[in-house]
Design a protein around this motif. Structure first.
Motif, PDB file in Angstrom:
ATOM      1  N   LEU A 162       1.061  -1.172   0.609  1.00 21.54           N
ATOM      2  CA  LEU A 162      -0.163  -0.173   0.014  1.00 21.54           C
ATOM      3  C   LEU A 162       0.604   1.190  -0.256  1.00 21.54           C
ATOM      4  O   LEU A 162       0.925   2.891   0.314  1.00 21.54           O
ATOM      5  CB  LEU A 162      -1.220   0.224   1.042  1.00 21.54           C
ATOM      6  CG  LEU A 162      -2.233  -1.098   0.855  1.00 21.54           C
ATOM      7  CD1 LEU A 162      -3.257  -1.234   2.574  1.00 21.54           C
ATOM      8  CD2 LEU A 162      -2.900  -0.848   0.306  1.00 21.54           C
ATOM      9  N   ALA A 163       2.156   0.954  -0.535  1.00 14.87           N
ATOM     10  CA  ALA A 163       2.287   2.211  -0.080  1.00 14.87           C
ATOM     11  C   ALA A 163       2.708   3.193  -1.224  1.00 14.87           C
ATOM     12  O   ALA A 163       2.588   2.729  -2.748  1.00 14.87           O
ATOM     13  CB  ALA A 163       4.348   1.557  -0.295  1.00 14.87           C
ATOM     14  N   GLY A 164       2.578   4.562  -0.562  1.00  9.78           N
ATOM     15  CA  GLY A 164       2.416   5.348  -1.869  1.00  9.78           C
ATOM     16  C   GLY A 164       0.446   5.906  -2.100  1.00  9.78           C
ATOM     17  O   GLY A 164       0.496   7.315  -2.165  1.00  9.78           O
ATOM     18  N   ILE A 165      -0.163   4.889  -0.957  1.00  7.56           N
ATOM     19  CA  ILE A 165      -1.501   4.905  -1.225  1.00  7.56           C
ATOM     20  C   ILE A 165      -1.608   5.871  -0.612  1.00  7.56           C
ATOM     21  O   ILE A 165      -1.845   5.887   0.936  1.00  7.56           O
ATOM     22  CB  ILE A 165      -2.470   3.625  -0.991  1.00  7.56           C
ATOM     23  CG1 ILE A 165      -2.025   3.449  -2.170  1.00  7.56           C
ATOM     24  CG2 ILE A 165      -3.918   4.150  -0.856  1.00  7.56           C
ATOM     25  CD1 ILE A 165      -2.111   1.273  -2.726  1.00  7.56           C
TER      26      ILE A 165
ATOM     27  N   VAL B 103      -3.526 -10.474   1.385  1.00  2.00           N
ATOM     28  CA  VAL B 103      -5.230 -11.352   1.078  1.00  2.00           C
ATOM     29  C   VAL B 103      -5.884 -11.205  -0.210  1.00  2.00           C
ATOM     30  O   VAL B 103      -5.672  -9.637  -1.144  1.00  2.00           O
ATOM     31  CB  VAL B 103      -6.135 -11.418   1.615  1.00  2.00           C
ATOM     32  CG1 VAL B 103      -7.232 -12.043   1.375  1.00  2.00           C
ATOM     33  CG2 VAL B 103      -5.476 -11.388   2.965  1.00  2.00           C
ATOM     34  N   ALA B 104      -6.421 -12.033  -0.869  1.00  2.00           N
ATOM     35  CA  ALA B 104      -6.559 -11.898  -3.131  1.00  2.00           C
ATOM     36  C   ALA B 104      -8.121 -10.944  -2.196  1.00  2.00           C
ATOM     37  O   ALA B 104      -8.745 -11.402  -1.922  1.00  2.00           O
ATOM     38  CB  ALA B 104      -6.574 -13.157  -2.509  1.00  2.00           C
ATOM     39  N   PRO B 105      -7.678 -10.066  -3.624  1.00  2.00           N
ATOM     40  CA  PRO B 105      -8.671  -8.916  -3.513  1.00  2.00           C
ATOM     41  C   PRO B 105     -10.191  -9.458  -3.604  1.00  2.00           C
ATOM     42  O   PRO B 105     -11.335  -9.063  -2.796  1.00  2.00           O
ATOM     43  CB  PRO B 105      -8.542  -8.225  -4.644  1.00  2.00           C
ATOM     44  CG  PRO B 105      -6.977  -8.524  -5.183  1.00  2.00           C
ATOM     45  CD  PRO B 105      -6.937  -9.385  -4.435  1.00  2.00           C
TER      46      PRO B 105
ATOM     47  N   LEU C 205      -6.766  -0.435  -6.843  1.00  2.00           N
ATOM     48  CA  LEU C 205      -6.209  -2.055  -6.547  1.00  2.00           C
ATOM     49  C   LEU C 205      -5.182  -1.928  -7.750  1.00  2.00           C
ATOM     50  O   LEU C 205      -3.983  -2.898  -7.957  1.00  2.00           O
ATOM     51  CB  LEU C 205      -6.943  -3.133  -7.208  1.00  2.00           C
ATOM     52  CG  LEU C 205      -8.387  -3.124  -6.286  1.00  2.00           C
ATOM     53  CD1 LEU C 205      -9.275  -4.814  -6.884  1.00  2.00           C
ATOM     54  CD2 LEU C 205      -7.839  -3.869  -5.081  1.00  2.00           C
ATOM     55  N   ASP C 206      -4.708  -1.263  -9.205  1.00  2.00           N
ATOM     56  CA  ASP C 206      -4.238  -1.096  -9.996  1.00  2.00           C
ATOM     57  C   ASP C 206      -2.391  -0.723  -9.223  1.00  2.00           C
ATOM     58  O   ASP C 206      -1.952  -0.717  -9.947  1.00  2.00           O
ATOM     59  CB  ASP C 206      -4.754   0.193 -10.879  1.00  2.00           C
ATOM     60  CG  ASP C 206      -5.361  -1.120 -11.584  1.00  2.00           C
ATOM     61  OD1 ASP C 206      -5.347  -2.563 -11.893  1.00  2.00           O
ATOM     62  OD2 ASP C 206      -6.243  -0.628 -13.097  1.00  2.00           O
TER      63      ASP C 206
END
Lengths: 293, 191, 357, 150, 673, 290
Positions: free
Chosen positions: A138-141, A262-264, A280-281
């Motif tokens: 999630l870095a940068g989100i 974990v898978a979306p 997600l992208d």
């Protein structure tokens, strides 16, 4: 760690993804969610608005069940359920006459010993574990943490955080590796109580929230309430259809799940009305994340 | 004046303020009309009576007007007013209590959609012990007459696995019904 | 008068008839806490004869813990005094311990010595004491060492000894004889000589059992005490004594009392006589605040001196019947028989058994 | 311990009030200057402060035939001597519970805070205490203690 | 045998109408010990008093009972009459048969019976009264003033001018208090410093005033007329005797960015500093926490510790080794003038208070409080009188003032009105408009309380002449939107929600007592309210006295006060003290407690309950000088006669004169005739 | 036991103390002992029969004790609370006493009690005891002991009484007090009754009638109870001493409950904890005040 689990009606219906993602995250965190056997509805807004006693008695039954099933605390992920359960607990604890009435009213022994917790509170208690388990996907989100109203108010009931300046959700988000943004509408009500009966109000309130999050540069809004989610996610789909940019709305547990790799699909992200694709992208693939570590 | 006697609003009936004080445990007379509640109210732009107006009318004992007002049904119970009120008046709880009184005394004034929603909701809970959302939507739409509202959503909900088709009553459903009955009885017995 | 017998059954009807006729009957009764007290009974079945030693002795039936002496009322410039009655209804004590009965007679001396205490003797005259020979209680009994014994008839009007199915009865005093005569139908003659033998055997057993606990030479004791007021024994003898006076409360012979005026409002009042004891610090406090008995050792010495030296000097016998209640009641573990043994050793008085003084 | 109606009629309870000089005594003065009519059953004994009021006073009053006792002084934080009433409150909290445990009906004993401005409240305290004592009847249980000497 | 005289007053019709006074006298006359009993129309009248005096002489009375009105009314009158007839005044008592009887009952029989009872109690009590002597206490004619703000300055000057010696203790390095921080004062808009600083200098120069700045009261012992006060003089690290106030040390100081307390952290000062140029005394202080020398020392640096100020000082006045010193002063009276502090909206609050999360808990930099605004507006302030926002130094064109922040807000813990905010906010809007001509001031208020002379006119002027826009309503929330502060409120008069964009917001935060005031109050045995303000002895009749004799109040330590009120209180306190000092000795009622040392077991429960610290411990020794026990003793000068010690003493070894156990016991026992 | 005897020997022979107050074997079971000669130290015992609270002997009202010199006292954890009480109320100075704590597994109601300690013979106060480990001590001797047998029963009896009507409760206590002969044994053995002159002996005026009639008895027992509030350490000596077996322990227990409930105070061996009477809190409950 084992905790009593009160999913509430929404998590078995319109907010299944909250339930799914929470269970997935709990598994990673080593938390056993022991669902309260035979739980019933907390009465939500409807009991609250029409019969005050009922709005205390229905939660009390569930607290009594949790008590008899040996739980010291119960997790109510739905903010509305949390608010009703914690509210009833507080009211009974501070009103001796009401407390005396309870066992007869609900037909069960009841000592009001069970503590009620919400998702933010429980995850916040596991911050060190989350930090260890989360990779860097999630870095940068940038995330706008949306508390809404039921999680933090009234202050004497929801005392886990400051009602006017809460920090717990931001700290959980930081632990996942995402970046919480500073914004203004995080405590404003989305209008959940009128979601079905007065849609226009809800749209007005929701839009203001979405716009502010957007202005603050958020890539997504994170919530911990099925009603908030439904209002912001489902109501937004109409705006998106009209061409407005989509602002994904995630349950906090979904975000944590993504951080854990974990898978979306296991997190129920496909169940959203407003696509989380844009987000997600940008999520780093789990394998890559692991390599970074 | 003998302070032991309760205040009365003519006709030998307690004043609205007195009744609300009993119901909520908070004294509406503490309100000094600063308007901080209304300043933070998310519905203030839409409602005719804002929280501080409600408190004002309570202190003026304008019962009929209040119980008939649509505004009391527009409160989101977000509790912002409660947390910000300098005098701990709890307008939200006051409004809840007014709603209870309105349902009992002036049922016709309850907005149809809302009455329908709450009725449907509680009927579902009474029936199965939990909320069966598809059943709620069906019942609500019949009751409210809003047959086409959100009609686009249902298929989406179903396709996303968000609405089940079969209600499953819980084991203790009879227990739940007893709680409903007891609470309704208690409400009727209230002075 | 010849010895008689009486059966348990007969005693049942006898007591019921006495009570019906207006006689107060007192007997040992088992109290709620399992302890035994002398108390009024209406039926013989209530009595617990031969059970544990009653908590307190018989003295309170003649010298109550508190009793009014007269009452007074102040008028403008005058005072009216209302006396109390000194006549009492007939009273029978049934099942008195010999040690308790003896104490009452010992106290007759002091109560009638230079001044006749009408209240004491009023009650004495109205009362017939029927004792039951005692089998001995425990290691604290030392009645034989005081010159009496578990079968002593001192102070008893009638003496009963338990035998199979009833009691062997002997009249001791004229009052006792009259009592038997008045109620002749209640008693039977001794039919079986074995009964007399059994009764004597019971008493002999009891005497020897108690005698094992302590033997004393009372004259030697008395003379040692008379010359040993400043003996170092008295410097540490009572360290463990709290001065609580529980010993005196339960003692059958301690008879000190205090006179108090109890106001009833600001203008009237009652003069009362209340039990008191030399064991408390305030007993000898002078009006000046000075207290000649400075500490508990001195107070305990007083108790021993009074019982075994001062009283015998004046009245010819020790003021103790060896019931052992003081040792049993003491919360601090003071033990009179033990003290007597110590003194006897010092006095060379632990010799052969003495006859009664 | 309710009494038959005719006995209540005839019975006039005697009530002793121990009050502080600064608040309740002055409040009772105010009731007087305001001509507030009240039951004549209460006799006031003036003390400087509730801090001076000893539970022994209450026991003695009962012994002397009071059917009810009132103890009254300044409201918390109003004590003329800053804290006498707080000490009195502790003392009487314990005393009150002990009396209750020993079987004294709690209605025999009334505690109140009456300020110098509460003439009206003083009247209520007096009338209520009188009514309660009247309802309970004479405090025979206590008076019997005096009569039953050995 | 007692010989009591009973005098029953009819009070005209007041008692006589409902009470059969003749019967009362007759019944009382039947009591043993009553030698004389009569009734009369007006006992308090001259002929009535003459009856008493005559009876004392003729019947040789040993006590007098007057059955009349409340003792609060006439006890002094009748005691004086007895005194003049040669009977000790304390052998006279009153039975209250008016307020407590005739005025509250209608039934004549019942009222008469009750009057008899009430008088009988007092007869029995008086039988056990003993002659008491009025206590006389010498007075030390020096006063201590605690706090050197405007109230303390005024009190000190008035006292000193009246001829009393004064010790003025101020905890800050300079006197002047909050008033010295103000720019202008309402309602005249005259310059605060212009009127204050001459008074400060006057204090410094007054021969009767001993100024002890940078000092605190450590202990207070003794009692009215005879207090012993221990004062701690905090170390300045500057030798006051040698310093000439040249300022060279400050110029030399290398630490230059310490937030200035005087400028409410809007400006900076050096580590060695005087708070402001006009400070009195003009002697600098080293702030040890920021000083480079002390920091280095604390870290263990031996050499090269700063020492610049020491080098710069030509007088050698810098003394790093200076320590706190203590002095003990004897004074006869104390004025407390400790002033106030401002509530802050932050998250950290003292017990019982809450902050304003909805206003950002004080994290928005351009939200300031009233005193900060004063510093901005003051010519001596950090901006030289220009209104500039702290964040970026820009001139705010839209300014919003919020009244009642903290005040009148029970939810935050303060229910009282802070009294001065309405006025100074109006002043602020004026000052703002005078300095920012094109600026718009908006004021959120709930009520305008402007009830002093010229006050309302002043507020009207702000609105009418200076364009302040007043909105009636409380602000619900404030948040930042870029450089703008969004102020979300509700105009309750127009009935509309409003959101006002502001460049700067000024909060009129609540007035609170100085921190630590509870400890000071405890040292003084004075009481304080739930908020920590000192309690006055009586809100109307004794507004500048406390319940502790000899301790007086001035200014905002008692409640929020403006300057005129504070000055008036200060002068009132000074007048009270000068009155006290006008006598050589004080007279006190002898209603004090006395310990029986023989009976005291020394458990010292009395010491714990005594509100005045009147109990001391003394040793009891036998003739050989061996310690027997330690027992309590009452200092009659300190004891105020509450009697709590006596009720608390398990063995009743302490007796309150005038209310002894015997006396009360007799009253209770007189319950039944 | 050896440890205790050795310690006593050392304290006495070194001259640290003049007397060791402990327990010894007496004719009727265990009893208080006063060892002044180091050679007699072997007389000291400690076992389940040592029910006495020896702190009473520290009272300054016992001049004959003072003459023996500085005292060392053997205390059970519960007795230490009485020593703390005496320190708290300045009756004893800490430097004037050597405290020897013994670890306790409960004691018998009767010092003559036979071994082993059972639920029937154990003193009422012992089951559920939380004060068995002595803290206020200069020396602690003995091994940790097992829990006392039996279950606490007194609170149930109090609840029973509380549940009665007022007249019933009155009748109960009157029947108990009727046996009282005002011998004052309860007072004399109480370690916390140390007044120079008890209010019960005060005569001018006489608040409490000294006659053992129901009126005097009631006043006395109320007052004793009141004076024990926050003082009583629940050692049970009063009840043990009472020749009339009045259940004073029950009354004491009630008071302890009141003081705990209202003022959050429990008998403690910490002498620095202030006594609840003589102190106050602004927020003390005042539901009984109009």
């Amino acid at each position: 760690m084992k905790v009593g689990y009160y999913p509430g009606c929404s998590l078995h219906g319109t907010s299944r993804e909250f339930d799914e993602s929470l269970r997935a995250v709990a598994e990673v965190l080593g938390v056993e969610l022991a669902e309260i056997d035979d739980w019933s509805c907390c009465g939500a807004t409807s009991a609250h608005a029409t019969n005050h006693l009922l709005s205390v008695a229905l939660p009390a039954r569930n607290l009594a069940l949790a008590e008899s099933q040996g739980h010291a605390e119960v997790l109510a992920p739905c903010a509305a359920c949390y608010n009703r359960l914690a509210g009833a607990r507080h009211e009974i604890a501070t009103d001796a006459a009401l407390a005396a009435r309870m066992p007869e009213l609900i037909g069960r022994p009841f000592a009001n010993t069970v503590a009620v917790r919400n998702v933010v509170e429980v995850l916040h208690g596991l911050l060190p574990t989350i930090r260890v388990r989360a990779g860097q996907p999630l870095a940068g989100i940038k995330v706008a943490c949306y508390y809404g109203c039921l999680l933090v108010r009234p202050a004497e009931v929801c005392s886990f955080d400051d009602a006017e300046d809460p920090v717990t959700m931001e700290e959980v988000v930081s632990a996942t590796g995402a970046t919480p943004v500073a914004w203004d509408m995080r405590l404003e009500c989305c209008g959940g109580a009128l979601s079905v009966s007065r849609t226009r109000s809800v749209v007005r309130l929701g839009r203001a929230i979405l716009n502010d999050a957007r202005a603050a540069g958020a890539d997504a809004i994170v919530v911990a309430c099925p009603m908030c989610h439904s209002n912001l996610d489902f109501r937004q789909s109409a705006m998106v259809r009209r061409g407005e940019a989509a602002m994904p709305v995630l349950f906090l547990s979904e975000l944590v799940g993504l951080a854990f790799g974990v898978a979306p699909d296991r997190l129920g992200l496909r169940r959203h009305f407003t696509s989380a694709r844009s987000l997600l992208d940008r999520v780093q693939p789990p394998a890559a994340a692991r390599e970074v570590r | 004046m003998n302070s032991m006697e309760p205040a009365h609003g003519g006709h030998g009936r307690p004043t609205l303020a007195e009744e609300l004080r009993r119901a909520t445990g908070r004294n509406p007379a503490r309100c000094y009309q600063c308007g901080k509640c209304s300043a933070g109210c998310p519905m203030a732009s839409e409602t005719a009576l804002r929280p501080h107006d409600v408190m004002r009318l309570v202190s003026q004992d304008r019962r009929e007007e209040l119980l008939a007002a649509e505004s009391i049904w527009l409160c989101l119970t977000c509790e912002t007013c409660v947390d910000r009120c300098p005098n701990e008046c709890d307008p939200a709880r006051t409004i809840d209590a007014l709603r209870e009184m309105a349902s009992a005394e002036a049922p016709a004034s309850v907005p149809r959609a809302l009455a329908a929603f709450h009725r449907s909701f509680l009927d579902q809970v009474r029936l199965t012990g939990r909320l069966f959302e598809l059943g709620l939507m069906a019942e609500y739409k019949l009751r409210s007459g809003a047959l086409f509202a959100d009609v686009t959503a249902a298929p989406g909900m179903v396709s996303r696995g968000k609405l089940g088709f079969v209600p499953h009553p819980i084991k203790g459903v009879k227990e739940v019904r007893r709680i409903f009955d007891a609470c309704e009885r208690a409400n009727q017995e209230k002075p | 008068m010849r010895a008689k017998t009486i059966t348990e059954e007969e005693l049942c009807t006898f007591v019921a008839d006495l009570v019906a006729a207006g006689t107060r009957v007192t007997a040992p009764v088992r109290a709620a806490e399992g302890k035994v007290d002398y108390r009024a009974i209406t039926r013989f079945e209530e009595a617990a004869i031969g059970a544990e030693l009653p908590r307190r002795s018989l003295k309170e039936f003649f010298l109550p813990p508190t009793e009014p002496l007269f009452s007074w009322r102040q008028g403008k410039g005058d005072v009216t005094v209302k006396p109390v009655s000194v006549s009492f209804p007939p009273h029978v004590v049934l099942g008195a311990r010999p040690c308790d009965a003896a104490a009452v007679e010992i106290l007759d001396r002091v109560m009638g010595w230079d001044y006749r205490d009408e209240l004491w003797f009023g009650r004495r005259e109205a009362t017939t004491i029927v004792s039951v020979a005692c089998p001995g209680i425990d290691g604290s009994c030392f009645c034989t060492a005081t010159g009496r014994g578990p079968d002593s008839t001192r102070g008893s009007d009638l003496m009963m000894t338990p035998v199979d199915g009833g009691y062997f009865v002997e009249a001791v005093t004229p009052k006792g004889e009259a009592f038997v005569r008045t109620h002749a139908a209640r008693f039977a003659d001794v039919a079986d000589p074995g009964t007399t033998v059994a009764a004597e055997a019971f008493r002999a057993r009891a005497r020897s059992r108690v005698a094992e606990n302590l033997t004393l030479s009372l004259p030697a004791l008395r003379s040692w005490l008379g010359s040993s007021f400043d003996h170092e024994l008295w410097r540490t003898i009572a360290l463990r004594c709290h001065g609580c006076g529980a010993c005196a409360s339960v003692c059958p012979t301690c008879h000190c009392f205090d006179i108090v005026d109890e106001p009833d409002g600001v203008r009237a009042g009652t003069r009362r006589r209340n039990w008191d004891t030399c064991q408390t610090a305030r007993f000898t406090v002078h009006a000046s605040g000075h207290n000649p008995r400075t500490d508990q050792n001195a107070r305990f010495r007083q108790r021993v001196m009074h019982k075994f030296s001062i009283y015998p000097d004046r009245f010819g016998e020790v003021l103790c019947t060896g019931c052992g209640r003081c040792a049993r009641a003491c919360p601090g573990g003071m033990d009179l028989p033990e003290v007597l043994k110590t003194i006897a050793a010092l006095a060379g008085a632990d010799g052969p058994r003495e006859a009664a003084v | 311990m309710a009494l038959p109606a005719e006995k209540i009629e005839a019975f006039e309870p005697r009530i002793t009030a121990f009050v502080c000089n600064w608040c309740t005594y002055t409040g009772a003065d105010l009731a007087g200057t305001s001509r507030l009519q009240m039951d004549p059953n209460v006799r006031i004994i003036r003390l400087p402060c509730t801090g001076r009021i000893d539970p022994l006073f209450v026991i003695k009053a009962f012994e002397r035939g009071a059917d009810g006792v009132i103890v009254s002084g300044c409201h918390p934080a109003d004590c003329h001597y800053t804290s006498g009433n707080y000490h009195a409150r502790r003392r009487f909290a314990v005393f009150n519970e002990i009396l209750g445990f020993l079987g004294v009906e709690p209605e025999r004993l009334t505690f109140s805070w009456v300020s110098a401005s509460e003439g009206q409240k003083w009247r209520e305290v007096v009338n209520d205490a009188t009514a309660r004592a009247r309802r309970l009847g004479p405090f025979d249980a206590f008076r019997a203690l005096a009569g039953r000497s050995a | 045998m007692a010989r009591i005289g009973v005098f029953v007053c009819h009070c005209g019709e007041n008692i006589g109408r409902t009470v059969d006074c003749a019967r009362v006298a007759e019944e009382l006359g039947k009591l043993p010990g009553v030698a004389h009993a009569i009734d009369y129309k007006y006992m308090c009248s001259d002929p009535g008093q003459a009856l008493i005096k005559q009876a004392i002489a003729e019947k040789k009375l040993t006590g007098v009972v007057v059955a009349a009105c409340s003792p609060h009314m006439h006890e002094k009158t009748f005691r004086r009459a007895c005194g003049s007839a040669g009977l000790n005044p304390f052998l006279c008592e009153m039975a209250n048969v008016r307020e407590h009887c005739s005025w509250i009952h209608e039934d004549r029989d019942a009222a008469t019976d009750k009057a008899v009872d009430l008088a009988r109690f007092i007869v029995e009590k008086v039988k056990r009264n003993v002659p008491l002597e009025t206590i006389r206490i010498p007075v030390t004619k020096r006063a201590l003033v605690i706090g050197g703000g405007i109230a303390g300055i005024q009190a000190a000057l008035d006292l000193a001018d009246g001829g009393a010696e004064v010790i003025l203790v101020e905890k800050e390095p300079s006197i002047g208090g909050h008033m010295s921080q103000l720019s202008e004062t309402f309602p005249t808009l005259d310059c605060s410093q212009c009127i204050l600083t001459p008074r400060m200098v006057e204090v410094y120069q007054h021969p009767n005033i001993k100024l002890m700045a940078y000092s605190e009261v450590a202990e207070v012992g003794g009692y009215i007329g005879n207090f012993d006060v221990k004062i701690r003089q905090k170390a300045r690290y500057v030798d006051a005797a040698n310093c000439n106030g040249c300022g060279a040390c400050q110029k030399a100081c290398i630490v230059r960015k310490v937030p200035s307390e005087f400028d409410e952290k809007l400006g900076k000062r050096t580590a060695i500093y005087v708070p402001f140029p006009q400070a009195v005394p003009n002697i600098p202080v080293i702030d040890r926490a920021s000083c480079a020398y002390f920091k280095a020392k604390a870290k263990g640096v031996k050499k090269d510790a700063c020492g610049k100020c020491k080098e710069a000082c030509s007088k050698g006045a810098i003394d790093y080794e200076q320590a706190d010193t203590f002095v003990t002063e004897k004074v006869g009276a104390i004025v407390v003038a400790t002033g106030y502090t401002l509530y802050s909206i932050g998250k950290d609050q003292p017990e019982g208070l809450r902050g304003y999360g909805e206003y950002g808990y004080g994290t928005i930099p351009d939200v300031i409080d009233g005193l900060q605004f004063e510093r901005l507006a003051s010519a001596s302030g950090p901006t030289a009188g220009k209104i500039l926002r702290p964040s970026d130094g820009k001139e705010p064109k839209r300014i919003v003032f919020l009244q009642c922040v903290g005040s009148r807000d029970p939810a935050k813990g303060i229910e009282y009105c802070s009294k001065i905010c309405c006025m100074y906010v109006a002043k602020h809007t004026m000052l703002y408009r005078h300095k920012v001509h094109d600026g718009q001031a908006t004021v959120f208020y709930m009520d305008i309380r402007a009830n002093g002379k010229g006050y309302d006119e002043f507020v009207r002027r702000a609105i009418e002449e200076d364009g302040a826009r007043y909105v009636r309503g409380r602000v619900s929330r404030m948040y930042r939107d870029g450089e703008t502060i969004k102020v979300q409120g509700f105009d309750t008069l127009s009935g509309e929600p409003v959101v006002i964009d502001a460049d700067m917001v000024v909060l009129a935060t609540a007035i609170r007592p100085q921190p630590g005031i509870e400890q000071l109050a405890q040292k003084l045995s004075a009481s304080y309210d739930a908020h920590g303000f000192f309690n006055e002895a009586h809100p109307k009749l004794r507004p500048v006295e406390t319940n502790t004799a000899g301790v007086y109040l001035a200014g905002a330590c008692q409640a929020p006060r403006d300057i005129p009120d504070s000055v008036a209180m200060a002068s009132a306190a000074a007048a009270k003290i000068l009155g006290l000092f006008s006598k050589a000795e004080l007279e006190r009622e002898p209603t004090v407690a006395k310990v029986d040392a023989a009976l005291c077991a020394g458990c010292f429960h009395c010491e714990r309950v005594c509100p005045y610290g009147a109990i001391t411990r003394i040793e009891v020794r036998d003739r050989k000088g061996n310690l027997v026990k330690i027992v309590a003793e009452v200092n009659p000068g300190v004891c105020q006669g509450c009697g709590t010690c006596q009720a608390t003493c398990p063995s009743k070894s302490v007796e309150l004169q005038g209310f002894t156990d015997e006396q009360i016991w007799s009253e209770i026992n007189a319950l039944l005739a | 036991m050896k440890e205790l005897q050795e310690l006593a020997r050392t304290l006495l022979s070194s001259g640290t103390v003049g007397v060791v107050i402990g327990w010894e074997e007496g004719p009727r079971g265990a009893r208080p002992a006063f060892i002044t000669d180091a050679a007699d130290s072997s007389r000291l015992i400690f076992d389940h029969r040592c029910t006495h609270n020896l702190a009473t002997y520290l009272s300054p009202r016992r001049p004959h004790m003072a003459r023996l010199g500085k005292a060392a006292i053997v205390v059970k954890g519960c007795d230490a609370r009485a020593v703390a009480g005496l320190l708290r109320e300045t009756q004893v100075k800490r430097e004037d006493v050597v405290i020897i704590g013994v670890r306790c597994g409960g004691v018998a109601a009767d010092p003559a009690g036979a071994k082993p300690l059972t639920a029937e013979t154990v003193a009422e106060r012992c089951p559920g005891c939380t004060a068995r480990e002595p803290h206020l001590a200069d020396h602690v001797v003995g091994e940790a002991q097992p829990e006392p047998p039996g279950a606490p029963t007194r609170d149930a009896r109090i609840a029973e009484l509380d549940a009665m009507s007022a007249p019933k409760r009155w009748a109960f206590w009157q029947a108990e007090f009727a046996r009282c002969i005002r011998c004052n044994a309860c007072r004399e053995v109480c370690p916390m009754c140390f007044c120079e002159r008890c209010v019960g002996d005060k005569t001018e005026p006489q608040w409490l009638e000294s006659s053992p009639h129901p009126r005097g008895n009631f006043a006395w027992h109320v007052t004793r109870a009141l004076h024990q509030a926050g003082r009583c350490v629940d050692c049970g000596e009063c009840q043990r001493a009472c020749p009339a077996d009045i259940p004073l322990g029950l009354l004491n227990r009630k008071i302890a409950g009141i003081v705990a409930d209202r003022f959050d105070y429990r008998a403690t061996d910490d002498p620095t904890v202030p006594a609840p009477i003589g102190a106050f809190s602004m927020s003390d409950r005042q539901e009984f005040i109009l």
